[in-house]
Design a protein around this motif. Structure first.
Motif, PDB file in Angstrom:
ATOM      1  N   LEU A   1       2.878   8.253  -6.391  1.00  0.00           N
ATOM      2  CA  LEU A   1       2.110   9.388  -6.739  1.00  0.00           C
ATOM      3  C   LEU A   1       2.657  10.739  -6.347  1.00  0.00           C
ATOM      4  O   LEU A   1       2.193  11.660  -6.907  1.00  0.00           O
ATOM      5  CB  LEU A   1       0.729   9.332  -6.065  1.00  0.00           C
ATOM      6  N   ILE A   2       3.696  10.662  -5.550  1.00  0.00           N
ATOM      7  CA  ILE A   2       4.693  11.727  -5.057  1.00  0.00           C
ATOM      8  C   ILE A   2       5.449  12.308  -6.247  1.00  0.00           C
ATOM      9  O   ILE A   2       6.140  11.757  -6.877  1.00  0.00           O
ATOM     10  CB  ILE A   2       5.291  11.768  -3.820  1.00  0.00           C
TER      11      ILE A   2
ATOM     12  N   MET B   1       0.697  -1.264  -0.044  1.00  0.00           N
ATOM     13  CA  MET B   1       0.028   0.029  -0.030  1.00  0.00           C
ATOM     14  C   MET B   1       0.698   1.324  -0.006  1.00  0.00           C
ATOM     15  O   MET B   1       0.544   2.179  -0.687  1.00  0.00           O
ATOM     16  CB  MET B   1      -0.873  -0.022   1.256  1.00  0.00           C
ATOM     17  N   VAL B   2       1.990   1.005   0.674  1.00  0.00           N
ATOM     18  CA  VAL B   2       2.790   2.491   0.880  1.00  0.00           C
ATOM     19  C   VAL B   2       3.437   2.511  -0.504  1.00  0.00           C
ATOM     20  O   VAL B   2       3.604   3.758  -0.942  1.00  0.00           O
ATOM     21  CB  VAL B   2       3.838   2.310   1.991  1.00  0.00           C
ATOM     22  N   ALA B   3       3.901   1.659  -1.132  1.00  0.00           N
ATOM     23  CA  ALA B   3       4.511   1.686  -2.441  1.00  0.00           C
ATOM     24  C   ALA B   3       3.538   2.377  -3.364  1.00  0.00           C
ATOM     25  O   ALA B   3       4.170   3.219  -4.461  1.00  0.00           O
ATOM     26  CB  ALA B   3       4.996   0.387  -3.009  1.00  0.00           C
ATOM     27  N   ASP B   4       2.420   2.331  -3.358  1.00  0.00           N
ATOM     28  CA  ASP B   4       1.504   2.897  -4.128  1.00  0.00           C
ATOM     29  C   ASP B   4       1.314   4.367  -4.101  1.00  0.00           C
ATOM     30  O   ASP B   4       1.030   5.209  -4.981  1.00  0.00           O
ATOM     31  CB  ASP B   4       0.022   2.248  -4.069  1.00  0.00           C
TER      32      ASP B   4
END
Length: 136
Positions: free
Chosen positions: A8-9, A1-4
């Protein structure tokens, strides 16, 4: 989830920002500028003492290939000076340099009839030139 979320940053830009433009435009690339970035100037400027009939000014940073800048020169004289200094561009400027011709005219007043007369006296002993070259 964190990788997704990380994907986007926006990432920092990898090239120098464009030069300052005459009119603004909204960017369309989702990258951010690094805090120590700079914008290239569209103007070169200098203040130089000259005591010759011509002066070839080589810009501190050349303009792009094929760019012919708009050049200006203004003479700075002492507050009490009465001579007139003419500065003109001698030949066409290039993207790397501009040559200026400097001429001094002595001004005197014919007091009986109130006329101002000019006589050509060549080059001043020394005059400061304020020079600028701007990208069109």
């Amino acid at each position: 989830m964190v990788a997704d979320v990380t994907a986007l940053i926006p990432q920092p830009a990898t090239s120098a920002p464009p030069a300052v433009a005459d009119s603004g435009a909204q960017g369309g690339i989702a990258r951010y500028a690094m805090e120590n970035h700079t914008h290239a100037s569209k103007i070169r400027k200098s203040r130089i003492a000259v005591s010759a009939a011509t002066y070839t000014w080589t810009y501190p940073t050349p303009f792009g290939a094929g760019v012919v800048p708009i050049c200006n020169g203004i003479a700075e004289t002492a507050p009490s000076a009465t001579d007139l200094i003419n500065i003109q561009i001698d030949g066409a400027p290039t993207n790397t340099q501009c040559t200026f011709r400097i001429t001094r005219y002595q001004q005197s007043v014919v007091s009986l009839i109130g006329l101002t007369t000019l006589s050509l006296n060549g080059v001043p002993a020394s005059v400061n030139l304020h020079l600028s070259a701007m990208e069109p």
